[in-house]
Design a protein around this motif. Sequence first.
Motif, mmCIF file in Angstrom:
data_model
loop_
_atom_site.group_PDB
_atom_site.id
_atom_site.type_symbol
_atom_site.label_atom_id
_atom_site.label_comp_id
_atom_site.label_asym_id
_atom_site.label_seq_id
_atom_site.Cartn_x
_atom_site.Cartn_y
_atom_site.Cartn_z
ATOM 1 N N LEU A 92 0.861 -1.182 0.000
ATOM 2 C CA LEU A 92 0.000 0.000 0.000
ATOM 3 C C LEU A 92 0.897 1.231 0.000
ATOM 4 N N THR A 93 0.853 2.000 -1.075
ATOM 5 C CA THR A 93 1.689 3.194 -1.212
ATOM 6 C C THR A 93 0.847 4.441 -0.990
ATOM 7 N N ILE A 94 1.270 5.264 -0.042
ATOM 8 C CA ILE A 94 0.521 6.468 0.323
ATOM 9 C C ILE A 94 1.116 7.677 -0.393
ATOM 10 N N LYS A 95 0.275 8.426 -1.074
ATOM 11 C CA LYS A 95 0.706 9.609 -1.817
ATOM 12 C C LYS A 95 0.354 10.878 -1.040
ATOM 13 N N PRO A 96 1.359 11.718 -0.690
ATOM 14 C CA PRO A 96 1.053 13.005 -0.054
ATOM 15 C C PRO A 96 0.331 13.924 -1.049
ATOM 16 N N LEU A 97 -0.685 14.618 -0.578
ATOM 17 C CA LEU A 97 -1.494 15.492 -1.427
ATOM 18 C C LEU A 97 -1.701 16.833 -0.732
ATOM 19 N N LYS A 146 -13.311 9.821 -6.415
ATOM 20 C CA LYS A 146 -13.027 9.357 -7.779
ATOM 21 C C LYS A 146 -11.634 8.744 -7.869
ATOM 22 N N MET A 147 -10.670 9.336 -7.160
ATOM 23 C CA MET A 147 -9.309 8.809 -7.171
ATOM 24 C C MET A 147 -9.251 7.398 -6.594
ATOM 25 N N VAL A 148 -10.010 7.136 -5.535
ATOM 26 C CA VAL A 148 -10.022 5.819 -4.903
ATOM 27 C C VAL A 148 -10.310 4.731 -5.935
ATOM 28 N N TRP A 149 -11.257 4.986 -6.821
ATOM 29 C CA TRP A 149 -11.677 3.978 -7.789
ATOM 30 C C TRP A 149 -10.990 4.129 -9.142
ATOM 31 N N GLN A 150 -10.947 5.345 -9.675
ATOM 32 C CA GLN A 150 -10.537 5.534 -11.067
ATOM 33 C C GLN A 150 -9.179 6.225 -11.231
ATOM 34 N N GLY A 151 -8.418 6.370 -10.148
ATOM 35 C CA GLY A 151 -7.096 6.982 -10.247
ATOM 36 C C GLY A 151 -6.183 6.216 -11.189
ATOM 37 N N ILE A 164 -2.821 9.018 -7.963
ATOM 38 C CA ILE A 164 -2.618 7.653 -7.476
ATOM 39 C C ILE A 164 -3.238 6.666 -8.462
ATOM 40 N N ASP A 165 -2.840 5.405 -8.353
ATOM 41 C CA ASP A 165 -3.529 4.332 -9.072
ATOM 42 C C ASP A 165 -4.667 3.832 -8.186
ATOM 43 N N GLY A 166 -5.881 3.933 -8.699
ATOM 44 C CA GLY A 166 -7.056 3.533 -7.939
ATOM 45 C C GLY A 166 -7.307 2.031 -8.008
ATOM 46 N N PHE A 167 -8.389 1.614 -7.366
ATOM 47 C CA PHE A 167 -8.713 0.187 -7.306
ATOM 48 C C PHE A 167 -8.890 -0.418 -8.701
ATOM 49 N N ILE A 168 -9.595 0.261 -9.600
ATOM 50 C CA ILE A 168 -9.916 -0.331 -10.896
ATOM 51 C C ILE A 168 -8.656 -0.666 -11.684
ATOM 52 N N LYS A 169 -7.724 0.283 -11.785
ATOM 53 C CA LYS A 169 -6.496 0.020 -12.541
ATOM 54 C C LYS A 169 -5.731 -1.152 -11.946
ATOM 55 N N GLN A 170 -5.633 -1.214 -10.629
ATOM 56 C CA GLN A 170 -4.880 -2.286 -9.990
ATOM 57 C C GLN A 170 -5.604 -3.627 -10.096
ATOM 58 N N ILE A 171 -6.928 -3.601 -10.031
ATOM 59 C CA ILE A 171 -7.706 -4.837 -10.197
ATOM 60 C C ILE A 171 -7.493 -5.407 -11.597
ATOM 61 N N ALA A 258 -17.332 -5.869 -7.717
ATOM 62 C CA ALA A 258 -17.885 -6.791 -6.728
ATOM 63 C C ALA A 258 -16.741 -7.317 -5.877
ATOM 64 N N ALA A 259 -16.796 -7.050 -4.576
ATOM 65 C CA ALA A 259 -15.652 -7.413 -3.728
ATOM 66 C C ALA A 259 -16.044 -7.475 -2.270
ATOM 67 N N ARG A 260 -15.243 -8.193 -1.512
ATOM 68 C CA ARG A 260 -15.342 -8.125 -0.067
ATOM 69 C C ARG A 260 -14.655 -6.838 0.390
ATOM 70 N N LEU A 261 -15.185 -6.227 1.428
ATOM 71 C CA LEU A 261 -14.592 -4.992 1.944
ATOM 72 C C LEU A 261 -13.164 -5.218 2.424
ATOM 73 N N ARG A 262 -12.867 -6.380 2.946
ATOM 74 C CA ARG A 262 -11.522 -6.667 3.452
ATOM 75 C C ARG A 262 -10.503 -6.692 2.318
ATOM 76 N N ASN A 263 -10.950 -6.918 1.075
ATOM 77 C CA ASN A 263 -10.044 -6.981 -0.067
ATOM 78 C C ASN A 263 -9.787 -5.618 -0.703
ATOM 79 N N LEU A 264 -10.367 -4.567 -0.151
ATOM 80 C CA LEU A 264 -10.150 -3.206 -0.638
ATOM 81 C C LEU A 264 -9.457 -2.425 0.471
ATOM 82 N N GLN A 265 -8.137 -2.501 0.496
ATOM 83 C CA GLN A 265 -7.358 -1.869 1.551
ATOM 84 C C GLN A 265 -6.955 -0.453 1.140
ATOM 85 N N SER A 266 -6.935 0.450 2.108
ATOM 86 C CA SER A 266 -6.617 1.851 1.829
ATOM 87 C C SER A 266 -6.021 2.491 3.083
#
Length: 309
Positions: A92-97, A146-151, A164-171, A258-266
């Motif tokens: 998990l890489t954290i981006k300062p904003l 929007k960044m969370v999902w589509q970054g 950042i790279d959001g969930f969709i790109k990484q999935i 479609a996902a379990r909440l535990r599989n979406l870490q942030s």
Amino acid sequence: MLRDSANNKNIKLKMGYNISALPTFQTEGKAFVVKSILESQTIKMLNDAGSFDPTAKGINSIQLLDTDVVIQDGQACGFNANGGAVLSQATLTIKPLKINQEYCSRDLEKTWAKGELQKGQDYTDMAFYSDIAELNSKKASLELEKMVWQGDTGLTQSSSLKMIDGFIKQIKAGSYVNLSGATGSTTLQKLQKVYSLMPIEVRTQDDFRIFVGKDVFDQYVADLAEKNLFNLPEEGTILGTTGKYVAVNGLNGGHVVAARLRNLQSGGEMTDIDFKSWYSNDDDTVKISSRFSLGVVPVYVNEIGYGKF
């Protein structure tokens, strides 16, 4: 520089706002009508589910554990090791904003500020700047949603999404469950198909959710209205299934996850986005600033489904 031909004078525009639409000061109400915007839901949900780390900084390792259980014939004596624990990690890489804005208060002295700024009062005391800060906070929440999902850090145009790279790109970079087969003549049928395409051991978990954009949710509402079912909440159960859905602004554009909440870490320092403002004597301006950070990573991508309606 703009020219006001009616009054034969120049209008100076500076920094963060355009005041050409404001008339010469007379009297006016103190409240601004704030532009309607969407807000964020995903981060709050992940935080409530324990999938958001508010202390995360830099690069963080998320420890993953799986086991391979092999059931053997126990009729004979002896010990035969087979199977075991599988340990792995996700990063998990954290981006300062940050958000920085600057305003020249002198530009407003002949218009709105004249009615607000009293003798001895500081420019940052004006309600106008609290209105700006409040609207900034809401708009920042939407951008982060929007960044969370589509970054996508590969974007070249000027956009918050490239932070950042959001969930969709990484999935989509992993071996995910492809939901392209979720077809049907209605959104209801498509969502029912999404549920059936997910592995049974995933979709029956308590924290399993089907995330959709508000646009897909509106189509779903229209489908159910034809069945005389109204007043649907933005979190509920898909008709004809036991699968729970959640409508979020970050997936607007037909995206479905479609996902379990535990599989979406942030993680990151951003559960509360506060703006501070101050008057700078150095350059005679009011500055508004906020700092925060954000990062997301999907884990066990083979348990996550993605598609687009």
